[in-house]
Design a protein around this motif. Structure first.
Motif, short mmCIF file in Angstrom:
data_model
loop_
_atom_site.label_atom_id
_atom_site.label_comp_id
_atom_site.label_asym_id
_atom_site.label_seq_id
_atom_site.Cartn_x
_atom_site.Cartn_y
_atom_site.Cartn_z
N TRP A 52 -3.69 109.59 45.97
CA TRP A 52 -4.37 109.46 47.26
C TRP A 52 -4.55 110.84 47.90
CZ3 TRP A 52 -2.50 110.32 52.31
CH2 TRP A 52 -3.36 109.91 53.33
N GLU A 53 -3.51 111.68 47.82
CA GLU A 53 -3.59 113.03 48.39
C GLU A 53 -4.70 113.85 47.72
OE1 GLU A 53 -2.26 114.26 51.00
OE2 GLU A 53 -0.51 113.03 51.42
N ILE A 54 -4.87 113.69 46.40
CA ILE A 54 -5.92 114.43 45.69
C ILE A 54 -7.29 114.05 46.26
CG2 ILE A 54 -7.07 114.71 43.44
CD1 ILE A 54 -4.34 116.14 43.73
N ARG A 55 -7.51 112.76 46.47
CA ARG A 55 -8.79 112.31 47.05
C ARG A 55 -9.01 112.91 48.43
NH1 ARG A 55 -10.72 106.47 45.89
NH2 ARG A 55 -11.67 107.04 47.83
N VAL A 56 -7.95 112.97 49.23
CA VAL A 56 -8.06 113.53 50.58
C VAL A 56 -8.38 115.02 50.51
CG1 VAL A 56 -6.75 114.03 52.69
CG2 VAL A 56 -6.59 111.78 51.63
N ILE A 57 -7.73 115.73 49.59
CA ILE A 57 -7.97 117.18 49.44
C ILE A 57 -9.42 117.45 49.10
CG2 ILE A 57 -7.46 119.19 47.99
CD1 ILE A 57 -4.58 118.04 47.73
N VAL A 58 -9.94 116.72 48.13
CA VAL A 58 -11.32 116.94 47.66
C VAL A 58 -12.32 116.71 48.80
CG1 VAL A 58 -13.09 116.03 46.10
CG2 VAL A 58 -10.79 116.48 45.25
N ARG A 59 -12.05 115.78 49.67
CA ARG A 59 -12.98 115.44 50.75
C ARG A 59 -12.73 116.21 52.04
NH1 ARG A 59 -12.56 109.14 49.30
NH2 ARG A 59 -14.13 109.14 47.67
N SER A 60 -11.65 116.96 52.10
CA SER A 60 -11.26 117.63 53.34
C SER A 60 -12.08 118.88 53.60
CB SER A 60 -9.78 118.02 53.25
OG SER A 60 -9.42 118.81 54.35
N PRO A 61 -12.37 119.17 54.87
CA PRO A 61 -13.02 120.44 55.20
C PRO A 61 -12.04 121.62 55.08
CG PRO A 61 -12.67 119.14 57.18
CD PRO A 61 -12.25 118.29 56.02
N HIS A 62 -10.75 121.32 54.98
CA HIS A 62 -9.72 122.35 54.84
C HIS A 62 -8.82 121.99 53.65
CE1 HIS A 62 -10.96 123.72 58.77
NE2 HIS A 62 -10.82 122.48 59.21
N PRO A 63 -9.36 122.10 52.43
CA PRO A 63 -8.61 121.64 51.25
C PRO A 63 -7.30 122.39 51.00
CG PRO A 63 -10.66 122.71 50.59
CD PRO A 63 -10.68 122.60 52.08
N ARG A 64 -7.24 123.67 51.31
CA ARG A 64 -5.99 124.41 51.08
C ARG A 64 -4.86 123.86 51.95
NH1 ARG A 64 -9.68 129.00 51.31
NH2 ARG A 64 -10.03 129.72 49.20
N LEU A 65 -5.17 123.62 53.20
CA LEU A 65 -4.17 123.06 54.12
C LEU A 65 -3.74 121.68 53.67
CD1 LEU A 65 -2.55 123.30 56.73
CD2 LEU A 65 -4.54 122.42 57.95
N ARG A 66 -4.69 120.86 53.25
CA ARG A 66 -4.36 119.51 52.79
C ARG A 66 -3.50 119.56 51.52
NH1 ARG A 66 -3.55 115.62 55.45
NH2 ARG A 66 -3.90 114.34 53.63
N ALA A 67 -3.73 120.55 50.65
CA ALA A 67 -2.92 120.68 49.43
C ALA A 67 -1.47 121.00 49.78
CB ALA A 67 -3.50 121.75 48.52
N VAL A 68 -1.27 121.86 50.76
CA VAL A 68 0.09 122.18 51.20
C VAL A 68 0.74 120.92 51.78
CG1 VAL A 68 1.44 123.50 52.89
CG2 VAL A 68 -0.36 124.62 51.57
N GLU A 69 -0.01 120.19 52.58
CA GLU A 69 0.51 118.94 53.14
C GLU A 69 0.84 117.93 52.04
OE1 GLU A 69 -2.32 117.46 55.97
OE2 GLU A 69 -1.68 118.86 57.52
N ALA A 70 0.00 117.86 51.03
CA ALA A 70 0.23 116.93 49.93
C ALA A 70 1.52 117.26 49.19
CB ALA A 70 -0.95 116.96 48.95
N LEU A 71 1.73 118.52 48.90
CA LEU A 71 2.96 118.92 48.23
C LEU A 71 4.16 118.70 49.13
CD1 LEU A 71 3.86 120.00 45.54
CD2 LEU A 71 3.66 122.31 46.44
N ALA A 72 3.99 118.96 50.42
CA ALA A 72 5.09 118.77 51.36
C ALA A 72 5.44 117.30 51.54
CB ALA A 72 4.73 119.39 52.71
N ALA A 73 4.53 116.40 51.26
CA ALA A 73 4.82 114.97 51.34
C ALA A 73 5.35 114.45 50.02
CB ALA A 73 3.58 114.20 51.74
N THR A 74 4.79 114.90 48.91
CA THR A 74 5.15 114.38 47.60
C THR A 74 6.53 114.87 47.15
OG1 THR A 74 2.81 114.34 47.01
CG2 THR A 74 4.37 114.17 45.21
N LEU A 75 6.83 116.13 47.37
CA LEU A 75 8.10 116.69 46.91
C LEU A 75 9.31 116.03 47.57
CD1 LEU A 75 9.52 118.74 45.12
CD2 LEU A 75 9.22 120.42 46.94
N PRO A 76 9.36 115.89 48.91
CA PRO A 76 10.50 115.18 49.49
C PRO A 76 10.60 113.72 49.03
CG PRO A 76 9.32 116.38 51.19
CD PRO A 76 8.50 116.46 49.94
N LEU A 77 9.46 113.07 48.87
CA LEU A 77 9.47 111.68 48.39
C LEU A 77 10.10 111.62 47.01
CD1 LEU A 77 8.68 108.75 48.88
CD2 LEU A 77 6.41 109.28 47.98
#
Length: 161
Positions: free
Chosen positions: A45-70
């Motif tokens: 889901w995070e990958i889809r959000v990154i691809v569609r985001s106007p700020h993909p770098r920021l979303r990638a950091v958020e994705a890693l920050a959510a996936t790693l603790p999980l």
């Protein structure tokens, strides 16, 4: 960054809040498998959000920050439940904090040796976490980088508002 801190704080709070005092090895295995499927789903889901985001770098950091603790909290929960189901699986009884500590030392490959998996099931779980950690760091980082590049290309193609 605020969203990332809130997500991580919420996951850690949930880990300590969830009732996990009664478990057996079947329950532990089901939680681990279900959790790994959830980690993969969140990551997809995070990958889809990154691809569609106007700020993909920021979303990638958020994705890693959510996936790693999980991922880490999932294994910490599995270690905690394993110790409840099969006492003596580790060199000492594990509290939730001890379980999280063991998951983090296994992930970082530090392995201080103060907590060690003694049973085969405990060692199998630690090996699964090691492999998953390598995949998360190596493959996931590559996928996130590709998603960022795709998102940047799509952003550059969009007409200005």
């Amino acid at each position: 960054m605020v969203r990332t801190v809130l997500i991580t704080s919420g996951l850690v709070a949930t880990y300590y809040w969830l009732p996990m005092d009664q478990a057996n090895t079947v329950t532990t295995s089901l939680i681990l498998v279900g959790g790994l499927v959830a980690v993969a789903a969140v990551f997809g889901w995070e990958i889809r959000v990154i691809v569609r985001s106007p700020h993909p770098r920021l979303r990638a950091v958020e994705a890693l920050a959510a996936t790693l603790p999980l991922f880490l909290l999932l294994f910490a929960s599995a270690y905690y439940l394993l110790e409840r189901a099969v006492p003596g699986s580790f060199t000492e009884p594990l509290t939730r904090t001890d379980s999280l500590y063991f998951a983090l030392t296994t992930f970082t490959t530090v392995g201080y040796g103060d907590i060690v998996a003694l049973t085969e099931l405990g060692r199998v779980m630690a090996m699964l976490q090691m492999l998953g950690g390598l995949l998360l760091v190596g493959v996931a980082a590559r996928i996130l980088a590709a998603a960022v590049q795709t998102g940047l290309r799509q952003r550059d193609r969009r007409p200005p508002p």
